[in-house]
Design a protein around this motif. Sequence first.
Motif, PDB file in Angstrom:
ATOM      1  N   VAL A  92      18.213  16.810  11.378  1.00  0.00           N
ATOM      2  CA  VAL A  92      17.161  17.466  12.139  1.00  0.00           C
ATOM      3  C   VAL A  92      15.859  17.344  11.348  1.00  0.00           C
ATOM      4  O   VAL A  92      15.808  17.741  10.180  1.00  0.00           O
ATOM      5  CB  VAL A  92      17.497  18.949  12.397  1.00  0.00           C
ATOM      6  N   ILE A  93      14.833  16.796  11.990  1.00  0.00           N
ATOM      7  CA  ILE A  93      13.524  16.661  11.343  1.00  0.00           C
ATOM      8  C   ILE A  93      12.517  17.497  12.117  1.00  0.00           C
ATOM      9  O   ILE A  93      12.266  17.252  13.293  1.00  0.00           O
ATOM     10  CB  ILE A  93      13.059  15.189  11.306  1.00  0.00           C
ATOM     11  N   THR A  94      11.962  18.516  11.467  1.00  0.00           N
ATOM     12  CA  THR A  94      10.930  19.346  12.081  1.00  0.00           C
ATOM     13  C   THR A  94       9.549  18.807  11.712  1.00  0.00           C
ATOM     14  O   THR A  94       9.443  17.842  10.955  1.00  0.00           O
ATOM     15  CB  THR A  94      11.060  20.806  11.632  1.00  0.00           C
ATOM     16  N   ASP A  95       8.518  19.452  12.231  1.00  0.00           N
ATOM     17  CA  ASP A  95       7.151  19.023  11.908  1.00  0.00           C
ATOM     18  C   ASP A  95       6.794  19.346  10.465  1.00  0.00           C
ATOM     19  O   ASP A  95       6.395  18.475   9.691  1.00  0.00           O
ATOM     20  CB  ASP A  95       6.140  19.690  12.847  1.00  0.00           C
ATOM     21  N   THR A  96       6.903  20.640  10.103  1.00  0.00           N
ATOM     22  CA  THR A  96       6.496  21.112   8.775  1.00  0.00           C
ATOM     23  C   THR A  96       7.385  22.273   8.356  1.00  0.00           C
ATOM     24  O   THR A  96       8.014  22.912   9.204  1.00  0.00           O
ATOM     25  CB  THR A  96       5.031  21.604   8.771  1.00  0.00           C
ATOM     26  N   PRO A  97       7.434  22.586   7.084  1.00  0.00           N
ATOM     27  CA  PRO A  97       8.119  23.815   6.664  1.00  0.00           C
ATOM     28  C   PRO A  97       7.377  25.048   7.174  1.00  0.00           C
ATOM     29  O   PRO A  97       6.171  25.016   7.411  1.00  0.00           O
ATOM     30  CB  PRO A  97       8.059  23.746   5.123  1.00  0.00           C
ATOM     31  N   SER A  98       8.110  26.147   7.339  1.00  0.00           N
ATOM     32  CA  SER A  98       7.520  27.411   7.766  1.00  0.00           C
ATOM     33  C   SER A  98       6.939  28.156   6.562  1.00  0.00           C
ATOM     34  O   SER A  98       7.065  27.718   5.403  1.00  0.00           O
ATOM     35  CB  SER A  98       8.569  28.287   8.440  1.00  0.00           C
ATOM     36  N   GLU A  99       6.346  29.303   6.827  1.00  0.00           N
ATOM     37  CA  GLU A  99       5.734  30.087   5.756  1.00  0.00           C
ATOM     38  C   GLU A  99       6.768  30.532   4.724  1.00  0.00           C
ATOM     39  O   GLU A  99       6.557  30.408   3.516  1.00  0.00           O
ATOM     40  CB  GLU A  99       5.012  31.301   6.347  1.00  0.00           C
ATOM     41  N   SER A 100       7.890  31.074   5.185  1.00  0.00           N
ATOM     42  CA  SER A 100       8.892  31.538   4.222  1.00  0.00           C
ATOM     43  C   SER A 100       9.602  30.380   3.540  1.00  0.00           C
ATOM     44  O   SER A 100      10.000  30.487   2.374  1.00  0.00           O
ATOM     45  CB  SER A 100       9.909  32.459   4.906  1.00  0.00           C
ATOM     46  N   GLU A 101       9.761  29.267   4.236  1.00  0.00           N
ATOM     47  CA  GLU A 101      10.356  28.080   3.611  1.00  0.00           C
ATOM     48  C   GLU A 101       9.442  27.543   2.511  1.00  0.00           C
ATOM     49  O   GLU A 101       9.921  27.070   1.475  1.00  0.00           O
ATOM     50  CB  GLU A 101      10.622  27.023   4.679  1.00  0.00           C
ATOM     51  N   ASP A 102       8.143  27.642   2.734  1.00  0.00           N
ATOM     52  CA  ASP A 102       7.168  27.252   1.718  1.00  0.00           C
ATOM     53  C   ASP A 102       7.309  28.125   0.474  1.00  0.00           C
ATOM     54  O   ASP A 102       7.163  27.654  -0.659  1.00  0.00           O
ATOM     55  CB  ASP A 102       5.764  27.382   2.317  1.00  0.00           C
ATOM     56  N   ILE A 103       7.616  29.395   0.671  1.00  0.00           N
ATOM     57  CA  ILE A 103       7.791  30.322  -0.452  1.00  0.00           C
ATOM     58  C   ILE A 103       9.105  30.059  -1.181  1.00  0.00           C
ATOM     59  O   ILE A 103       9.167  30.008  -2.410  1.00  0.00           O
ATOM     60  CB  ILE A 103       7.747  31.780   0.043  1.00  0.00           C
ATOM     61  N   LEU A 104      10.197  29.863  -0.403  1.00  0.00           N
ATOM     62  CA  LEU A 104      11.531  29.725  -0.977  1.00  0.00           C
ATOM     63  C   LEU A 104      11.837  28.310  -1.474  1.00  0.00           C
ATOM     64  O   LEU A 104      12.631  28.125  -2.386  1.00  0.00           O
ATOM     65  CB  LEU A 104      12.584  30.130   0.056  1.00  0.00           C
ATOM     66  N   GLY A 105      11.242  27.308  -0.816  1.00  0.00           N
ATOM     67  CA  GLY A 105      11.506  25.925  -1.187  1.00  0.00           C
ATOM     68  C   GLY A 105      12.709  25.318  -0.491  1.00  0.00           C
ATOM     69  O   GLY A 105      13.178  24.241  -0.863  1.00  0.00           O
ATOM     70  N   HIS A 106      13.234  26.018   0.537  1.00  0.00           N
ATOM     71  CA  HIS A 106      14.354  25.471   1.304  1.00  0.00           C
ATOM     72  C   HIS A 106      14.370  26.113   2.688  1.00  0.00           C
ATOM     73  O   HIS A 106      13.703  27.126   2.928  1.00  0.00           O
ATOM     74  CB  HIS A 106      15.685  25.710   0.585  1.00  0.00           C
ATOM     75  N   TYR A 107      15.156  25.518   3.598  1.00  0.00           N
ATOM     76  CA  TYR A 107      15.303  26.054   4.946  1.00  0.00           C
ATOM     77  C   TYR A 107      16.318  27.188   4.909  1.00  0.00           C
ATOM     78  O   TYR A 107      17.351  27.072   4.258  1.00  0.00           O
ATOM     79  CB  TYR A 107      15.727  24.942   5.903  1.00  0.00           C
ATOM     80  N   ASN A 108      16.026  28.286   5.610  1.00  0.00           N
ATOM     81  CA  ASN A 108      16.858  29.465   5.477  1.00  0.00           C
ATOM     82  C   ASN A 108      17.226  30.042   6.839  1.00  0.00           C
ATOM     83  O   ASN A 108      16.557  29.792   7.843  1.00  0.00           O
ATOM     84  CB  ASN A 108      16.154  30.520   4.628  1.00  0.00           C
ATOM     85  N   THR A 109      18.271  30.845   6.851  1.00  0.00           N
ATOM     86  CA  THR A 109      18.845  31.364   8.094  1.00  0.00           C
ATOM     87  C   THR A 109      17.841  32.172   8.912  1.00  0.00           C
ATOM     88  O   THR A 109      17.741  32.011  10.126  1.00  0.00           O
ATOM     89  CB  THR A 109      20.071  32.237   7.781  1.00  0.00           C
ATOM     90  N   SER A 110      17.077  33.045   8.254  1.00  0.00           N
ATOM     91  CA  SER A 110      16.173  33.930   9.002  1.00  0.00           C
ATOM     92  C   SER A 110      15.081  33.154   9.722  1.00  0.00           C
ATOM     93  O   SER A 110      14.626  33.556  10.795  1.00  0.00           O
ATOM     94  CB  SER A 110      15.534  34.951   8.052  1.00  0.00           C
ATOM     95  N   ASP A 111      14.661  32.031   9.162  1.00  0.00           N
ATOM     96  CA  ASP A 111      13.557  31.286   9.756  1.00  0.00           C
ATOM     97  C   ASP A 111      13.997  30.320  10.845  1.00  0.00           C
ATOM     98  O   ASP A 111      13.164  29.837  11.604  1.00  0.00           O
ATOM     99  CB  ASP A 111      12.809  30.508   8.663  1.00  0.00           C
ATOM    100  N   ILE A 112      15.262  29.967  10.900  1.00  0.00           N
ATOM    101  CA  ILE A 112      15.702  28.984  11.895  1.00  0.00           C
ATOM    102  C   ILE A 112      16.643  29.627  12.916  1.00  0.00           C
ATOM    103  O   ILE A 112      17.563  28.991  13.415  1.00  0.00           O
ATOM    104  CB  ILE A 112      16.370  27.755  11.245  1.00  0.00           C
ATOM    105  N   ARG A 113      16.403  30.899  13.243  1.00  0.00           N
ATOM    106  CA  ARG A 113      17.312  31.569  14.165  1.00  0.00           C
ATOM    107  C   ARG A 113      17.333  30.905  15.530  1.00  0.00           C
ATOM    108  O   ARG A 113      18.353  30.900  16.211  1.00  0.00           O
ATOM    109  CB  ARG A 113      16.968  33.051  14.298  1.00  0.00           C
TER     110      ARG A 113
END
Length: 229
Positions: free
Chosen positions: A43-64
Motif C-alpha cells: 500500500v502506497i499512500t501520498d505522505t505520512p500523517s502527523e503522528s507518523e511523522d512524530i513516531l517514524g512509522h505507520y501506526n494503528t490509530s492513524d490508519i483506522r
Amino acid sequence: MKQSNPQLQSVYEDYKDCSRCDLKDCRQKVVLGTGNPRADIMVITDTPSESEDILGHYNTSDIRWFLNAFKHAIDKPKMPIGAVAELFFSNIFMTSAVACRPILIRGENAGDYRDPTWRDEIKVCGDRLQRTIYAVDPNIVIACGKFSVISLVRRTSKIPRRHGGIDEMFTFDIPGEVGPVYYSAIPTHDPSIARRRGDYDDPNGIVSSFSKALRTAWQINQKLNEEDT
C-alpha cells in the motif's frame, strides 16, 4: 521487521537521515515503511500523517480507515481492531510517495499540511520508493492518492482515475538488476484525506474506494498464490 530482508534494510540505512530534498527542514522523522518486508500486497499512500511523522512509522490509530476497510475486504467485519492490525501488517507493507511529511514552515499557516511537489520532492524520493518496491517485490500494489499514482506513472498529467476498480489497474516499471521489472497497481483515493477533512461519514466515497481496491487486491493475490501451489 518480522522477516529478514537485507535489500530493504539497505534502503532504510541509506535514507534514514535523508537530506536529498527540502522536506528535511520540516519533518520530524523519515517514515520509510511498516509491515511485512516480503509482503504480497504493498500500500502506497501520498505522505505520512502527523503522528507518523512524530513516531517514524505507520501506526494503528492513524490508519483506522485502512483497517476498517481491510476487515471487510477479508470478510471479517467483527474482528477486533487489534487482531485486524496484526493481520494487516503481517500481510501488507505500507509506505508513501514521499517519506517525509510536507508542511508549511512560514507564514500564518506554518505547521499546516501541504501537498508535496512533483519535481523537488516526489521525483527526488522516487529512487527510494522504487528501491523499496523492488526489495519487497509485491504481487500487487495499491496506489492511494493522486501523488502516490504520480510517483508510479512518473508524470503529472493523464493519470488514471482512482475509484479502486480492476478496470483502472495500470502497469508500471522500475529498474531491476538485469532490466526493468513490471508491477500492477490499483489506483484509489487515500483514506487519510477523510481524516484530514474530518469527513468521517465519507460522502465522497473516499474510504469506500480504498475498500474496493483492497478487496480486489486481496482476491487477486489469493488467486495468484493458488496458482503457485
